[in-house]
Motif scaffolding. Structure first.
Motif, short mmCIF file in Angstrom:
data_model
loop_
_atom_site.label_atom_id
_atom_site.label_comp_id
_atom_site.label_asym_id
_atom_site.label_seq_id
_atom_site.Cartn_x
_atom_site.Cartn_y
_atom_site.Cartn_z
N TYR A 196 0.82 -1.22 0.00
CA TYR A 196 0.00 0.00 0.00
C TYR A 196 0.86 1.27 0.00
CZ TYR A 196 -3.81 -3.21 0.81
OH TYR A 196 -4.71 -4.23 0.67
N GLY A 197 2.01 1.19 -0.66
CA GLY A 197 2.82 2.38 -0.88
C GLY A 197 3.89 2.65 0.14
N GLY A 198 4.05 1.79 1.13
CA GLY A 198 5.07 1.99 2.15
C GLY A 198 6.43 1.51 1.66
N ASP A 199 7.19 2.40 1.03
CA ASP A 199 8.44 1.99 0.41
C ASP A 199 9.67 2.50 1.14
OD1 ASP A 199 8.22 4.66 -0.23
OD2 ASP A 199 8.39 4.39 -2.41
N CYS A 200 9.55 2.82 2.43
CA CYS A 200 10.71 3.26 3.21
C CYS A 200 11.74 2.14 3.30
CB CYS A 200 10.28 3.67 4.62
SG CYS A 200 9.55 5.29 4.71
N ARG A 201 12.99 2.55 3.24
CA ARG A 201 14.10 1.63 3.37
C ARG A 201 14.88 1.94 4.65
NH1 ARG A 201 16.35 3.43 -2.36
NH2 ARG A 201 16.06 5.35 -1.19
N PRO A 202 15.75 1.04 5.06
CA PRO A 202 16.52 1.31 6.29
C PRO A 202 17.28 2.63 6.26
CG PRO A 202 16.73 -1.00 5.68
CD PRO A 202 15.98 -0.34 4.57
N GLU A 203 17.76 3.04 5.08
CA GLU A 203 18.50 4.30 5.03
C GLU A 203 17.62 5.50 5.35
OE1 GLU A 203 18.54 2.79 0.62
OE2 GLU A 203 18.47 1.91 2.64
N GLU A 204 16.33 5.46 4.96
CA GLU A 204 15.43 6.55 5.33
C GLU A 204 15.19 6.58 6.84
OE1 GLU A 204 15.28 6.52 1.25
OE2 GLU A 204 14.14 4.89 2.19
N ILE A 205 15.09 5.40 7.43
CA ILE A 205 14.88 5.34 8.88
C ILE A 205 16.10 5.88 9.61
CG2 ILE A 205 14.42 3.82 10.83
CD1 ILE A 205 12.08 4.20 8.84
N ARG A 206 17.29 5.50 9.17
CA ARG A 206 18.50 6.00 9.82
C ARG A 206 18.62 7.51 9.68
NH1 ARG A 206 20.65 1.08 7.64
NH2 ARG A 206 21.41 2.21 5.80
N ALA A 207 18.27 8.03 8.49
CA ALA A 207 18.31 9.49 8.30
C ALA A 207 17.30 10.19 9.20
CB ALA A 207 18.06 9.83 6.83
N LEU A 208 16.11 9.59 9.35
CA LEU A 208 15.10 10.17 10.23
C LEU A 208 15.60 10.21 11.67
CD1 LEU A 208 12.17 11.17 10.70
CD2 LEU A 208 11.55 8.78 11.07
N LEU A 209 16.19 9.12 12.13
CA LEU A 209 16.70 9.08 13.50
C LEU A 209 17.81 10.11 13.70
CD1 LEU A 209 16.73 5.20 13.98
CD2 LEU A 209 15.16 6.83 15.05
N ASP A 210 18.64 10.29 12.69
CA ASP A 210 19.68 11.32 12.79
C ASP A 210 19.05 12.71 12.87
OD1 ASP A 210 21.69 9.45 12.70
OD2 ASP A 210 22.09 9.70 10.55
N GLY A 211 18.03 12.95 12.03
CA GLY A 211 17.37 14.25 12.05
C GLY A 211 16.67 14.53 13.36
N LEU A 212 16.00 13.51 13.90
CA LEU A 212 15.30 13.68 15.17
C LEU A 212 16.27 13.87 16.34
CD1 LEU A 212 12.48 11.00 14.79
CD2 LEU A 212 12.24 13.49 14.63
N GLY A 213 17.52 13.52 16.12
CA GLY A 213 18.52 13.77 17.14
C GLY A 213 18.69 15.24 17.47
N HIS A 214 18.19 16.11 16.58
CA HIS A 214 18.27 17.56 16.81
C HIS A 214 17.02 18.10 17.53
CE1 HIS A 214 21.90 17.70 14.42
NE2 HIS A 214 21.28 17.05 13.44
N SER A 215 16.15 17.19 17.97
CA SER A 215 14.98 17.57 18.78
C SER A 215 15.29 17.18 20.22
CB SER A 215 13.72 16.86 18.28
OG SER A 215 13.42 17.22 16.94
N PRO A 216 15.84 18.10 21.00
CA PRO A 216 16.38 17.72 22.32
C PRO A 216 15.33 17.26 23.32
CG PRO A 216 16.40 20.11 22.04
CD PRO A 216 16.05 19.53 20.71
N ASP A 217 14.06 17.63 23.11
CA ASP A 217 13.02 17.28 24.08
C ASP A 217 12.27 16.00 23.71
OD1 ASP A 217 13.58 19.54 25.60
OD2 ASP A 217 12.15 20.79 24.50
N LEU A 218 12.68 15.31 22.64
CA LEU A 218 11.96 14.12 22.20
C LEU A 218 11.98 13.05 23.29
CD1 LEU A 218 10.48 12.97 19.69
CD2 LEU A 218 12.61 11.78 19.14
N ARG A 219 10.79 12.57 23.66
CA ARG A 219 10.67 11.56 24.71
C ARG A 219 9.90 10.33 24.25
NH1 ARG A 219 14.15 14.22 25.87
NH2 ARG A 219 14.56 15.41 27.77
N HIS A 220 9.09 10.44 23.22
CA HIS A 220 8.31 9.29 22.71
C HIS A 220 8.62 9.11 21.23
CE1 HIS A 220 4.64 6.65 22.35
NE2 HIS A 220 4.88 6.96 21.08
#
Length: 321
Positions: A196-220
């Motif tokens: 159903y169109g979910g074509d994310c690959r591991p590299e997109e997930i790793r990039a997302l986690l790297d980007g979210l690393g700049h959100s210092p208050d992320l808890r969930h």
């Protein structure tokens, strides 16, 4: 464990942004009780079972409610019979009237159940228009990912972002990875399946986690409902941001022993308040190892297996079509 972590298949919201959801126009049985104060509820506008089109309901909403006091808005089905155009015309209307909703802090787009439309049929649009229209918005929820467009941007106020889908394309995930959300505390993505169109690959997930690393208050962090759940676990196991999380939700996907092994072999997760691995396909020995690892540290661990998982040859996500 939070209400969101316990949530699975899409249903109509009963509360949003800490407020009870109230239908506009009111149901007959609610009319006698009187209309609530504008800022005391999350207003839901829906064309389901209505003769009027969305633009007429939207004008009535502004005529009958002091919208300058409204803080939360829920958009239900915007079509009376079927959806031809997607949410684009609705986004035109609501963002065009942003000045009439100066206190708005939360928006949910497509509060739709399967009886109204399957999640994979919901036609979204360029939803970051909502963030641009309300720089003070604190919460954005989106259901459905067909035609979903997310543009990279910096938003100073957003604290909660939730995208529910049966298949989230990689481009919106890339855009989120490139965005800046300094106030973000809670993010939940249903990544879905390639069917159903979910074509994310591991590299997109790793990039997302790297980007979210700049959100210092992320808890969930919720990366749910994916057919690459084992790869997601491997990426999470080495992501630095995980050390400051309180809740980690990896449920609803096709998690197997490989993903469980990645979580056990990566960075320690025993600091978490809650870890949700429900709807999984792990073996009993693996789930026992997980229990033995986390139970002594007081982590609220969810390990309910996928229904029929032991009798079906293939793994499946909890929400697809």
């Amino acid at each position: 464990m939070s209400e969101t972590m316990a949530h699975s298949y899409p249903t109509h919201l009963t509360s949003f942004h800490g407020l009870p959801v109230h239908e506009f126009p009111a149901l007959d049985e609610e009319k006698a009780a009187g209309r609530p104060a504008p800022g005391s509820v999350a207003w839901r506008i829906s064309c389901a079972w209505e003769e009027d089109p969305f633009d007429v309901l939207w004008r009535r909403f502004h005529d009958e409610v002091r919208t300058e006091e409204v803080t939360a808005l829920v958009i239900g089905p915007w079509w009376p019979d079927w959806d031809e155009d997607g949410i684009g015309p609705v986004l035109d209307l609501i963002t065009g009237d942003a000045h009439r909703l100066p206190r708005l802090r939360a928006v949910f787009l497509a509060d739709v159940e399967s009886e109204e439309s399957e999640i994979s049929w919901i036609k979204q649009g360029e939803v970051t228009r909502v963030l641009r229209a309300w720089p003070g918005l604190e919460e954005l929820g989106v259901r459905g990912a067909e035609d979903l467009v997310v543009e990279p941007l910096r938003h100073e106020a957003l604290r909660t972002l939730r995208i529910e889908s049966g298949g989230l394309p990689r481009d919106p995930v890339r855009a989120l990875a490139a965005g800046e959300f300094p106030a973000l505390r809670h993010i939940e993505l249903w990544l879905g399946t390639s069917w159903y169109g979910g074509d994310c690959r591991p590299e997109e997930i790793r990039a997302l986690l790297d980007g979210l690393g700049h959100s210092p208050d992320l808890r969930h962090l919720g990366l749910r409902n994916s057919d690459i759940q084992d790869d997601i676990c491997a990426a999470v196991a080495s992501a630095p941001l995980v050390a400051r999380l309180e809740e980690l939700d990896l449920s609803m996907g096709v998690l197997g022993d490989e993903g469980g092994e990645a979580l056990l072999g990566g960075q320690p997760l025993t600091h978490l308040d809650a870890l949700d691995l429900s709807h999984h396909f792990m073996s009993e020995p693996m789930t026992e190892r997980l229990r033995e690892t986390f139970a002594p540290h007081g982590v609220a661990l969810s390990l309910d297996p996928a229904p029929y998982g032991g009798r079906m040859r293939e793994r499946y996500v909890a929400v697809g079509e």
